[in-house]
Write a protein that holds these residues in place. Sequence first.
Motif, PDB file in Angstrom:
ATOM      1  N   ASN A  43      14.603 -41.569 -16.153  1.00 42.96           N
ATOM      2  CA  ASN A  43      15.395 -40.997 -15.443  1.00 42.96           C
ATOM      3  C   ASN A  43      15.387 -41.693 -14.056  1.00 42.96           C
ATOM      4  N   GLN A  44      15.832 -42.601 -13.918  1.00 39.06           N
ATOM      5  CA  GLN A  44      14.561 -43.092 -12.363  1.00 39.06           C
ATOM      6  C   GLN A  44      15.230 -42.920 -11.493  1.00 39.06           C
ATOM      7  N   ALA A  45      16.746 -43.196 -12.259  1.00 41.23           N
ATOM      8  CA  ALA A  45      18.000 -43.042  -9.911  1.00 41.23           C
ATOM      9  C   ALA A  45      17.973 -41.839 -10.251  1.00 41.23           C
ATOM     10  N   ALA A  46      18.539 -41.028 -11.077  1.00 37.07           N
ATOM     11  CA  ALA A  46      18.767 -39.584 -10.667  1.00 37.07           C
ATOM     12  C   ALA A  46      17.567 -39.215 -10.083  1.00 37.07           C
ATOM     13  N   LEU A  47      16.188 -39.295 -10.938  1.00 41.90           N
ATOM     14  CA  LEU A  47      14.591 -38.633 -10.105  1.00 41.90           C
ATOM     15  C   LEU A  47      15.173 -38.418  -9.006  1.00 41.90           C
ATOM     16  N   MET A  48      14.928 -40.497  -8.258  1.00 48.08           N
ATOM     17  CA  MET A  48      15.154 -40.886  -7.109  1.00 48.08           C
ATOM     18  C   MET A  48      15.727 -39.916  -5.764  1.00 48.08           C
ATOM     19  N   ARG A  49      17.102 -39.836  -6.237  1.00 48.86           N
ATOM     20  CA  ARG A  49      18.377 -38.715  -6.090  1.00 48.86           C
ATOM     21  C   ARG A  49      17.626 -37.650  -5.374  1.00 48.86           C
ATOM     22  N   SER A  50      16.813 -37.400  -5.876  1.00 45.85           N
ATOM     23  CA  SER A  50      16.624 -36.016  -6.208  1.00 45.85           C
ATOM     24  C   SER A  50      15.613 -36.099  -5.057  1.00 45.85           C
ATOM     25  N   LEU A  51      14.691 -36.712  -5.338  1.00 43.38           N
ATOM     26  CA  LEU A  51      13.121 -36.398  -4.655  1.00 43.38           C
ATOM     27  C   LEU A  51      13.882 -37.289  -3.114  1.00 43.38           C
ATOM     28  N   ILE A  52      14.362 -38.048  -3.054  1.00 44.47           N
ATOM     29  CA  ILE A  52      14.781 -38.515  -1.563  1.00 44.47           C
ATOM     30  C   ILE A  52      15.288 -37.564  -0.924  1.00 44.47           C
ATOM     31  N   ALA A  53      16.289 -36.096  -1.752  1.00 39.71           N
ATOM     32  CA  ALA A  53      16.857 -35.090  -0.821  1.00 39.71           C
ATOM     33  C   ALA A  53      15.666 -34.148  -0.701  1.00 39.71           C
ATOM     34  N   TYR A  54      15.076 -33.865  -1.213  1.00 38.01           N
ATOM     35  CA  TYR A  54      13.791 -33.004  -1.700  1.00 38.01           C
ATOM     36  C   TYR A  54      12.880 -33.028  -0.064  1.00 38.01           C
ATOM     37  N   ARG A  55      13.153 -34.377  -0.002  1.00 37.68           N
ATOM     38  CA  ARG A  55      12.552 -35.078   1.059  1.00 37.68           C
ATOM     39  C   ARG A  55      13.007 -34.597   2.879  1.00 37.68           C
ATOM     40  N   THR A  56      13.720 -34.464   2.413  1.00 39.99           N
ATOM     41  CA  THR A  56      14.139 -34.512   3.561  1.00 39.99           C
ATOM     42  C   THR A  56      14.824 -32.845   3.583  1.00 39.99           C
ATOM     43  N   HIS A  57      14.263 -32.144   3.065  1.00 41.22           N
ATOM     44  CA  HIS A  57      14.549 -30.570   3.089  1.00 41.22           C
ATOM     45  C   HIS A  57      12.587 -30.387   2.931  1.00 41.22           C
ATOM     46  N   LEU A  58      12.070 -31.092   2.757  1.00 39.04           N
ATOM     47  CA  LEU A  58      10.743 -30.317   3.630  1.00 39.04           C
ATOM     48  C   LEU A  58      10.614 -30.790   4.997  1.00 39.04           C
ATOM     49  N   ASP A  59      10.816 -32.636   4.860  1.00 39.63           N
ATOM     50  CA  ASP A  59      11.128 -32.550   6.471  1.00 39.63           C
ATOM     51  C   ASP A  59      11.484 -31.754   7.916  1.00 39.63           C
ATOM     52  N   GLN A  60      12.440 -31.187   7.381  1.00 37.88           N
ATOM     53  CA  GLN A  60      13.277 -30.069   7.734  1.00 37.88           C
ATOM     54  C   GLN A  60      12.537 -28.271   8.173  1.00 37.88           C
ATOM     55  N   ILE A  61      11.683 -28.114   6.571  1.00 42.38           N
ATOM     56  CA  ILE A  61      10.559 -27.285   7.300  1.00 42.38           C
ATOM     57  C   ILE A  61       9.923 -27.198   7.901  1.00 42.38           C
ATOM     58  N   ILE A  62       9.171 -28.376   7.508  1.00 41.63           N
ATOM     59  CA  ILE A  62       7.773 -29.096   8.740  1.00 41.63           C
ATOM     60  C   ILE A  62       8.276 -29.499  10.367  1.00 41.63           C
ATOM     61  N   ASP A  63       9.992 -29.030  10.111  1.00 39.37           N
ATOM     62  CA  ASP A  63      10.127 -29.642  11.751  1.00 39.37           C
ATOM     63  C   ASP A  63      10.674 -28.290  12.741  1.00 39.37           C
ATOM     64  N   LEU A  64      10.909 -27.277  11.545  1.00 43.17           N
ATOM     65  CA  LEU A  64      10.779 -26.105  12.125  1.00 43.17           C
ATOM     66  C   LEU A  64       9.732 -24.878  11.702  1.00 43.17           C
ATOM     67  N   ILE A  65       8.611 -25.322  12.018  1.00 46.93           N
ATOM     68  CA  ILE A  65       7.150 -25.196  11.535  1.00 46.93           C
ATOM     69  C   ILE A  65       6.616 -25.821  12.905  1.00 46.93           C
ATOM     70  N   GLU A  66       6.623 -27.111  12.945  1.00 52.25           N
ATOM     71  CA  GLU A  66       5.583 -27.225  14.329  1.00 52.25           C
ATOM     72  C   GLU A  66       6.890 -27.340  15.549  1.00 52.25           C
ATOM     73  N   HIS A  67       8.168 -26.879  15.210  1.00 54.95           N
ATOM     74  CA  HIS A  67       8.443 -26.138  16.965  1.00 54.95           C
ATOM     75  C   HIS A  67       8.734 -24.795  16.480  1.00 54.95           C
ATOM     76  N   GLN A  68       7.721 -24.395  16.150  1.00 52.50           N
ATOM     77  CA  GLN A  68       8.279 -22.419  15.912  1.00 52.50           C
ATOM     78  C   GLN A  68       9.518 -21.712  15.810  1.00 52.50           C
ATOM     79  N   ASN A  69      10.176 -22.116  15.064  1.00 56.89           N
ATOM     80  CA  ASN A  69      11.579 -21.646  15.458  1.00 56.89           C
ATOM     81  C   ASN A  69      11.106 -20.514  14.240  1.00 56.89           C
ATOM     82  N   TRP A  70      11.028 -19.702  14.110  1.00 51.51           N
ATOM     83  CA  TRP A  70      10.672 -18.313  12.962  1.00 51.51           C
ATOM     84  C   TRP A  70      12.230 -18.260  12.746  1.00 51.51           C
ATOM     85  N   ALA A  71      13.137 -17.715  13.419  1.00 54.45           N
ATOM     86  CA  ALA A  71      13.951 -16.696  12.578  1.00 54.45           C
ATOM     87  C   ALA A  71      14.806 -18.352  12.002  1.00 54.45           C
ATOM     88  N   GLU A  72      14.381 -19.538  12.094  1.00 47.58           N
ATOM     89  CA  GLU A  72      15.491 -20.067  11.252  1.00 47.58           C
ATOM     90  C   GLU A  72      14.843 -20.603  10.025  1.00 47.58           C
TER      91      GLU A  72
END
Length: 279
Positions: free
Chosen positions: A234-263
């Motif tokens: 299931n390589q193609a579908a798994l890659m699609r999901s993992l890349i989207a997941y990485r984007t969301h993980l990066d967003q969470i890292i960004d919120l924590i880094e900038h102490q954006n607790w409300a968001e």
Amino acid sequence: MKIGIIGLGLIGGSLGLDFKAVGGHTVIGISRRPETCSRAIARGAVDEASTVLNTLTDTDIIFICTPIAQIQPTLDQLAPHLSPQTIVTDVGSVKAPIVDAAESVWPNFVGSHPMAGTTESGIEAAQSHLFRNRPYVITPTSNTLSQSIETLENLVRSLQALPYQCTPADHDRAVAWISHTPVMVSASLIAACTAEPNPAVLELAQKLASSGFRDTSRVGGGNPELGVMMAQYNQAALMRSLIAYRTHLDQIIDLIEHQNWAELNALLTRNQQVRPKYL
Ligand code: NAP
């Protein structure tokens, strides 16, 4: 009906137990090892069993329940023994590559995937009512005979499973989200934790780990073969999901880094509200 089951393990054996319990069917099993055939008969999962495919010549429907890598080679060997009206289905956890290849070998093929299982495998792991109240996904294409879909759906309903229909590609994208991506996310959690550079901290973490780590590491710490199989088939579908997941993980890292607790709070609140829809 005369039902064939190839691969008498957890899924094949459980299907056999239920079809026998429903009654009115003759269930013929095929497996790789003679001892598995004997156990399947002794457990009442099949009426007869052997290691040769030519006993399935006049069956109405055949369920291929081998490991994914064996599904296509099994169908290739099986096809010359069958009459055109025999329906062949499989239970593989990935659908698009299997359905694409199988349709060209056997026009009367209907892909499917019961969403039920345990962590055990083999004929001893087979159990009655495994499929009861569980989704059983059927993945027809424009080539699939509607009568064959109906026959399979009726059999699925007789197991008290819940038939769903979708395309093979949609199935693979959905299972990438709910099954295959969680394995990789959980696996990377274990790997990242284990790479903690301070040995004292690592040892302490291992001593303190409790239910939270048990839940989040469970699927990533399971059978490696299964994980590789998911990525491979299931390589193609798994890659699609993992890349989207990485984007969301990066967003969470960004919120924590900038102490954006409300968001961060807003995001976690949305998750808390939406999670029940998956379970
Ligand atoms: P399993 O318990 O390991 O059973 C597979 C059985 O197939 C084995 O017991 C083996 O029996 C037999 N086999 C292997 N190669 C064969 C061959 N060439 N010809 C005939 N029989 C052969 O595995 P499973 O969990 O039932 O999975 C089977 C299929 O179900 C896979 O395609 C998987 O993707 C799908 N599935 C699994 C789950 C799950 O949770 N486990 C859920 C849904 C769907 P012998 O003892 O004779 O070698």
